[in-house]
Every structure is written in structure tokens, then in C-alpha cells.
Design an enzyme around this catalytic site. Structure first.
Site, PDB file in Angstrom:
ATOM      1  CG  HIS A   7     -30.851-109.090 -99.840  1.00 32.00           C
ATOM      2  ND1 HIS A   7     -31.797-109.458 -99.204  1.00 32.00           N
ATOM      3  CD2 HIS A   7     -30.325-107.948 -99.480  1.00 32.00           C
ATOM      4  CE1 HIS A   7     -31.558-109.210 -97.627  1.00 32.00           C
ATOM      5  NE2 HIS A   7     -30.593-107.984 -97.820  1.00 32.00           N
ATOM      6  CG  HIS A  79     -26.751-105.707 -96.321  1.00 33.93           C
ATOM      7  ND1 HIS A  79     -26.757-104.963 -96.162  1.00 33.93           N
ATOM      8  CD2 HIS A  79     -26.844-107.209 -96.295  1.00 33.93           C
ATOM      9  CE1 HIS A  79     -28.254-104.906 -95.871  1.00 33.93           C
ATOM     10  NE2 HIS A  79     -28.824-106.124 -96.534  1.00 33.93           N
ATOM     11  CD  GLU A 130     -29.466-109.451 -94.460  1.00 37.82           C
ATOM     12  OE1 GLU A 130     -29.382-108.784 -95.160  1.00 37.82           O
ATOM     13  OE2 GLU A 130     -31.147-109.704 -93.400  1.00 37.82           O
TER      14      GLU A 130
END
Ligand code: CO
Length: 134
Positions: A7, A79, A130
Site C-alpha cells: 500500500h 510512506h 514500511e
């Protein structure tokens, strides 16, 4: 080492407004609101064919994304999340390469209930990354 894009996360000042923008301007499928008290965020997911956009708003007083919103009052990209096969193995390898890990410096359980790591943006060209175990 890197697998799929899981994502892209965008911090927004008003999650209801943000949800509506994606629904009305793009006719996008947007999930219902979810509060993650322990992570200090309220999120919705915008479904895309190959990935998703996570819209996040601070939840509670000690939200880890509040500072970002203070600096970027209109919101902005926060992010990107990339899937990896074995987070422990990658953690070890990144440590050996002197990459800075944020938070507890160890894999933790993210809001999708999977082990994650956040890597220091200064070590990756200014982007917060991430990593999430597939
Ligand atoms: Co994320």
C-alpha cells in the site's frame, strides 16, 4: 528481496472528507472507517486493481502521525509499504548494512496483523518505507 507493493499511505486531516473525495471524484471503492487505538490511527482503504491506498488520520492524543500532520496541514504522502518474504531475515541483513530501523528496532505487529518494520527515511532517499511480511 522486495516483493509486491502492499500500500501507499497518505495522511489526511479529515478522513470523512478524504473518503468522500475518492468516492465522488474517482468513483473508487473505499472501505469503512477503522480505528486502531494501539497504533493511533483511523484508516480507510481505497481499493485499486494492483494495490491499495491507505488514508490515515490521527486517532487519540499520542498518534505517531500527528507531527506529520502538523508539518503538512493539508495532508500528504506518508510512506510506502512493500511486502517481503521473511522479515526476520531482512531485519538482520538491513542491520548488517547499517540501516536504521524506527521504533523498537525490531519487527512489530502492524495494523494488518502482520510483522512489519519501518526504515529510516534518511537511509532511503527521504522516503519512509514500511516492510510487511507477505
Ligand atoms: Co502502512
Amino acid at each position: 528481496m522486495l516483493k509486491k507493493l502492499n500500500h501507499i499511505a497518505i495522511v489526511v486531516p479529515d478522513i470523512y472528507k478524504a473518503k468522500k473525495i475518492y468516492e465522488t471524484k474517482f468513483n473508487a471503492n473505499v472501505s469503512e472507517l477503522k480505528n486502531f487505538k494501539e497504533h493511533g490511527v483511523t484508516v480507510v482503504f481505497v481499493e485499486l486493481k494492483n494495490t491499495k491506498i491507505e488514508l490515515m488520520q490521527p486517532y487519540g492524543k499520542n498518534s505517531p502521525i500527528q507531527k506529520f500532520l502538523d508539518k503538512n496541514p493539508d495532508g500528504g504522502m506518508h510512506h510506502i509499504c512493500i511486502e517481503v518474504e521473511d522479515i526476520k531475515k531482512i531485519h538482520k541483513s538491513l542491520k548488517e548494512k547499517n540501516v536504521r530501523i524506527l521504533g523498537s528496532d525490531k519487527p512489530s505487529i502492524g495494523s494488518h496483523n502482520k510483522p512489519i518494520l519501518f526504515l529510516h527515511p534518511k537511509d532511503f532517499c527521504g522516503t519512509l518505507i514500511e516492510l510487511e511480511e507477505e
